[in-house]
Design a protein around this motif. Structure first.
Motif, PDB file in Angstrom:
ATOM      1  N   PHE A   1      -3.234   5.098 -13.096  1.00 47.47           N
ATOM      2  CA  PHE A   1      -4.267   4.442 -12.310  1.00 47.47           C
ATOM      3  C   PHE A   1      -4.730   3.142 -12.969  1.00 47.47           C
ATOM      4  N   GLY A   2      -4.699   3.103 -14.298  1.00 48.87           N
ATOM      5  CA  GLY A   2      -5.004   1.850 -14.993  1.00 48.87           C
ATOM      6  C   GLY A   2      -3.985   0.778 -14.656  1.00 48.87           C
ATOM      7  N   GLY A   3      -2.710   1.150 -14.669  1.00 51.18           N
ATOM      8  CA  GLY A   3      -1.659   0.206 -14.298  1.00 51.18           C
ATOM      9  C   GLY A   3      -1.779  -0.255 -12.859  1.00 51.18           C
ATOM     10  N   LEU A   4      -2.097   0.677 -11.973  1.00 52.95           N
ATOM     11  CA  LEU A   4      -2.273   0.314 -10.560  1.00 52.95           C
ATOM     12  C   LEU A   4      -3.470  -0.617 -10.373  1.00 52.95           C
ATOM     13  N   TYR A   5      -4.515  -0.384 -11.143  1.00 51.36           N
ATOM     14  CA  TYR A   5      -5.689  -1.266 -11.078  1.00 51.36           C
ATOM     15  C   TYR A   5      -5.312  -2.691 -11.490  1.00 51.36           C
ATOM     16  N   ILE A   6      -4.549  -2.812 -12.573  1.00 52.25           N
ATOM     17  CA  ILE A   6      -4.119  -4.132 -13.040  1.00 52.25           C
ATOM     18  C   ILE A   6      -3.230  -4.806 -11.998  1.00 52.25           C
ATOM     19  N   LEU A   7      -2.307  -4.046 -11.417  1.00 58.24           N
ATOM     20  CA  LEU A   7      -1.453  -4.616 -10.357  1.00 58.24           C
ATOM     21  C   LEU A   7      -2.288  -5.099  -9.177  1.00 58.24           C
ATOM     22  N   ARG A   8      -3.236  -4.280  -8.768  1.00 52.66           N
ATOM     23  CA  ARG A   8      -4.075  -4.623  -7.607  1.00 52.66           C
ATOM     24  C   ARG A   8      -4.924  -5.859  -7.898  1.00 52.66           C
ATOM     25  N   LYS A   9      -5.478  -5.910  -9.104  1.00 54.86           N
ATOM     26  CA  LYS A   9      -6.342  -7.024  -9.504  1.00 54.86           C
ATOM     27  C   LYS A   9      -5.564  -8.337  -9.522  1.00 54.86           C
TER      28      LYS A   9
ATOM     29  N   GLU B   1       0.823  -1.214   0.000  1.00 56.81           N
ATOM     30  CA  GLU B   1       0.000   0.000   0.000  1.00 56.81           C
ATOM     31  C   GLU B   1       0.855   1.262   0.000  1.00 56.81           C
ATOM     32  N   ILE B   2       1.965   1.231   0.719  1.00 54.46           N
ATOM     33  CA  ILE B   2       2.876   2.380   0.730  1.00 54.46           C
ATOM     34  C   ILE B   2       3.455   2.611  -0.658  1.00 54.46           C
ATOM     35  N   LEU B   3       3.832   1.534  -1.338  1.00 57.46           N
ATOM     36  CA  LEU B   3       4.378   1.661  -2.693  1.00 57.46           C
ATOM     37  C   LEU B   3       3.340   2.217  -3.668  1.00 57.46           C
ATOM     38  N   ILE B   4       2.099   1.797  -3.516  1.00 58.21           N
ATOM     39  CA  ILE B   4       1.013   2.324  -4.356  1.00 58.21           C
ATOM     40  C   ILE B   4       0.867   3.829  -4.131  1.00 58.21           C
ATOM     41  N   ILE B   5       0.865   4.243  -2.884  1.00 60.89           N
ATOM     42  CA  ILE B   5       0.752   5.671  -2.555  1.00 60.89           C
ATOM     43  C   ILE B   5       1.928   6.445  -3.132  1.00 60.89           C
ATOM     44  N   LEU B   6       3.132   5.896  -3.020  1.00 59.14           N
ATOM     45  CA  LEU B   6       4.311   6.566  -3.578  1.00 59.14           C
ATOM     46  C   LEU B   6       4.224   6.710  -5.089  1.00 59.14           C
ATOM     47  N   ILE B   7       3.721   5.689  -5.765  1.00 59.23           N
ATOM     48  CA  ILE B   7       3.543   5.784  -7.218  1.00 59.23           C
ATOM     49  C   ILE B   7       2.591   6.922  -7.558  1.00 59.23           C
ATOM     50  N   ILE B   8       1.504   7.038  -6.820  1.00 57.09           N
ATOM     51  CA  ILE B   8       0.529   8.105  -7.070  1.00 57.09           C
ATOM     52  C   ILE B   8       1.153   9.471  -6.795  1.00 57.09           C
ATOM     53  N   VAL B   9       1.848   9.599  -5.678  1.00 52.30           N
ATOM     54  CA  VAL B   9       2.486  10.879  -5.326  1.00 52.30           C
ATOM     55  C   VAL B   9       3.508  11.274  -6.392  1.00 52.30           C
ATOM     56  N   PHE B  10       4.360  10.330  -6.789  1.00 54.72           N
ATOM     57  CA  PHE B  10       5.371  10.641  -7.803  1.00 54.72           C
ATOM     58  C   PHE B  10       4.741  10.962  -9.154  1.00 54.72           C
ATOM     59  N   ASN B  11       3.591  10.372  -9.455  1.00 52.30           N
ATOM     60  CA  ASN B  11       2.899  10.702 -10.689  1.00 52.30           C
ATOM     61  C   ASN B  11       2.436  12.162 -10.679  1.00 52.30           C
ATOM     62  N   PHE B  12       1.885  12.611  -9.547  1.00 56.15           N
ATOM     63  CA  PHE B  12       1.463  14.008  -9.460  1.00 56.15           C
ATOM     64  C   PHE B  12       2.661  14.961  -9.510  1.00 56.15           C
ATOM     65  N   ILE B  13       3.763  14.565  -8.897  1.00 58.43           N
ATOM     66  CA  ILE B  13       4.986  15.373  -8.982  1.00 58.43           C
ATOM     67  C   ILE B  13       5.455  15.439 -10.423  1.00 58.43           C
ATOM     68  N   ASP B  14       5.418  14.319 -11.121  1.00 58.71           N
ATOM     69  CA  ASP B  14       5.810  14.278 -12.532  1.00 58.71           C
ATOM     70  C   ASP B  14       4.936  15.199 -13.375  1.00 58.71           C
ATOM     71  N   ILE B  15       3.637  15.151 -13.157  1.00 57.17           N
ATOM     72  CA  ILE B  15       2.724  16.014 -13.913  1.00 57.17           C
ATOM     73  C   ILE B  15       3.042  17.483 -13.644  1.00 57.17           C
ATOM     74  N   GLY B  16       3.189  17.833 -12.374  1.00 59.65           N
ATOM     75  CA  GLY B  16       3.458  19.229 -12.022  1.00 59.65           C
ATOM     76  C   GLY B  16       4.775  19.743 -12.583  1.00 59.65           C
ATOM     77  N   THR B  17       5.834  18.964 -12.427  1.00 61.87           N
ATOM     78  CA  THR B  17       7.136  19.424 -12.928  1.00 61.87           C
ATOM     79  C   THR B  17       7.162  19.454 -14.444  1.00 61.87           C
ATOM     80  N   THR B  18       6.525  18.478 -15.084  1.00 61.63           N
ATOM     81  CA  THR B  18       6.468  18.479 -16.550  1.00 61.63           C
ATOM     82  C   THR B  18       5.769  19.735 -17.056  1.00 61.63           C
TER      83      THR B  18
END
Length: 70
Positions: free
Chosen positions: A57-65, A4-21
């Protein structure tokens, strides 16, 4: 718990990536070299953000499933 921590980190880093990009693109310090993402930017910033979120989020859904699949 670690999963769960890794999932949260992926989401956080995705938002950081969007913002910096978007910041770096707006300041002209970088150009988007991914042709697909460049096309999404040409449509608009909202579409660009939506596509980036969809893929992550699609990738995270597949991982979770398939988490417990062997």
């Amino acid at each position: 718990m670690l999963y769960e921590i890794l999932i949260i980190l992926i989401i956080v880093f995705n938002f950081i990536d969007i913002g910096t990009t978007l910041y770096l693109l707006e300041t002209g310090l970088v150009v988007e070299i991914n042709p697909f993402m460049k096309d999404t930017l040409d449509v608009g910033i909202g579409f660009f953000i939506s596509i980036k979120l969809f893929f992550v989020f699609g990738g995270l859904y597949i991982l979770r499933k398939n988490k417990n699949r062997k």
